[in-house]
Design a protein around this motif. Structure first.
Motif, PDB file in Angstrom:
ATOM      1  N   HIS A  16       4.888  -6.860   3.870  1.00  0.00           N
ATOM      2  CA  HIS A  16       3.514  -6.890   4.797  1.00  0.00           C
ATOM      3  C   HIS A  16       2.820  -6.025   5.727  1.00  0.00           C
ATOM      4  O   HIS A  16       1.963  -5.888   6.238  1.00  0.00           O
ATOM      5  CB  HIS A  16       4.483  -8.821   5.119  1.00  0.00           C
TER       6      HIS A  16
ATOM      7  N   GLY B 230      -0.151  -1.799   4.158  1.00  0.00           N
ATOM      8  CA  GLY B 230      -2.029  -2.553   3.582  1.00  0.00           C
ATOM      9  C   GLY B 230      -2.451  -2.205   2.233  1.00  0.00           C
ATOM     10  O   GLY B 230      -1.650  -1.829   1.942  1.00  0.00           O
ATOM     11  N   LYS B 231      -3.542  -2.333   2.733  1.00  0.00           N
ATOM     12  CA  LYS B 231      -4.408  -2.021   1.181  1.00  0.00           C
ATOM     13  C   LYS B 231      -3.949  -0.838   0.176  1.00  0.00           C
ATOM     14  O   LYS B 231      -3.442  -0.159  -0.712  1.00  0.00           O
ATOM     15  CB  LYS B 231      -5.274  -2.334   1.519  1.00  0.00           C
ATOM     16  N   LYS B 232      -4.838   0.447   1.444  1.00  0.00           N
ATOM     17  CA  LYS B 232      -4.814   1.391   1.321  1.00  0.00           C
ATOM     18  C   LYS B 232      -3.742   1.892   1.238  1.00  0.00           C
ATOM     19  O   LYS B 232      -3.155   3.090   0.236  1.00  0.00           O
ATOM     20  CB  LYS B 232      -5.944   2.164   2.273  1.00  0.00           C
ATOM     21  N   ASP B 233      -1.850   2.076   1.947  1.00  0.00           N
ATOM     22  CA  ASP B 233      -1.103   1.775   1.570  1.00  0.00           C
ATOM     23  C   ASP B 233      -0.486   2.245   0.411  1.00  0.00           C
ATOM     24  O   ASP B 233       0.000   2.779  -0.001  1.00  0.00           O
ATOM     25  CB  ASP B 233      -0.327   1.628   3.075  1.00  0.00           C
ATOM     26  N   ARG B 234      -0.540   0.778  -0.206  1.00  0.00           N
ATOM     27  CA  ARG B 234       0.135   0.282  -1.175  1.00  0.00           C
ATOM     28  C   ARG B 234      -0.750   1.826  -2.358  1.00  0.00           C
ATOM     29  O   ARG B 234      -0.482   1.818  -3.603  1.00  0.00           O
ATOM     30  CB  ARG B 234      -0.388  -1.157  -2.120  1.00  0.00           C
ATOM     31  N   ALA B 235      -1.879   1.798  -2.562  1.00  0.00           N
ATOM     32  CA  ALA B 235      -3.278   2.299  -3.541  1.00  0.00           C
ATOM     33  C   ALA B 235      -2.184   3.756  -3.491  1.00  0.00           C
ATOM     34  O   ALA B 235      -2.836   4.606  -4.559  1.00  0.00           O
ATOM     35  CB  ALA B 235      -3.917   2.702  -3.154  1.00  0.00           C
TER      36      ALA B 235
END
Length: 175
Positions: A27, A30-35
């Motif tokens: 959790h 974020g979305k950018k971290d995962r990308a």
């Protein structure tokens, strides 16, 4: 000692998929971290696979020679052409230069007259209809044409070839 590329790629992906879970809770990413992590993992896997293929000689483009190699080019230098001198012609025909109205014998005779007599010559030429310029006592193209026309009409054109003959024509106009 051939390594199966599929097995290596799957093993690398499996190992990298566990890294984000151990680094931070799910959790917290974020979305950018995962990308970013997915891109880094893909780059790492692709690098390992390409290095293994290169080491085993399996890449068709790894050690291949270029199909076309341009021949070496010698440097180009500017060489100034040698001057060729042609012999100058021994004789050149002189170019015709028309005499100036100021260098004629009539102009010389006119300049030797007094300023009053010069104006009288122009007044007489204007009275006879040969001269239409300013009465200024100066010799110019208008006065020259008027004297030549007067001499032609009076039949004394031949006298304009000498200073003495020009005096005779101009003297007839002053008196």
């Amino acid at each position: 000692m051939t390594i199966d590329i599929r097995k290596t790629a799957l093993a690398t992906l499996a190992a990298l998929s566990l890294v984000p879970a151990s680094v931070a809770p799910a959790h917290a990413l974020g979305k950018k971290d995962r990308a970013f992590i997915a891109g880094a993992a893909t780059a790492a896997v692709a690098g390992v696979v390409i290095n293994q293929m290169r080491n085993n000689g399996q890449l068709p483009f790894g050690n291949a020679q270029p199909r076309y190699a341009a021949p070496p080019v010698a440097p180009q230098y500017y060489v100034q052409p040698r001057a060729t001198y042609a012999a100058a012609p021994a004789y050149q025909q002189p170019r015709y230069v028309a005499p100036s109205v100021h260098s004629t014998p009539a102009a010389q005779a006119f300049r030797e007259l007094s300023p009053q007599m010069r104006r009288e010559v122009q007044i007489s030429l204007a009275r006879y209809g040969y001269y239409s310029g300013a009465i200024d006592g100066a010799w110019g193209p208008g006065t020259s044409r008027a004297v030549e026309a007067y001499a032609r009409d009076s039949g004394t054109t031949g006298q304009l070839g000498s200073v003495a003959g020009a005096y005779g024509i101009l003297g007839g106009l002053t008196g």
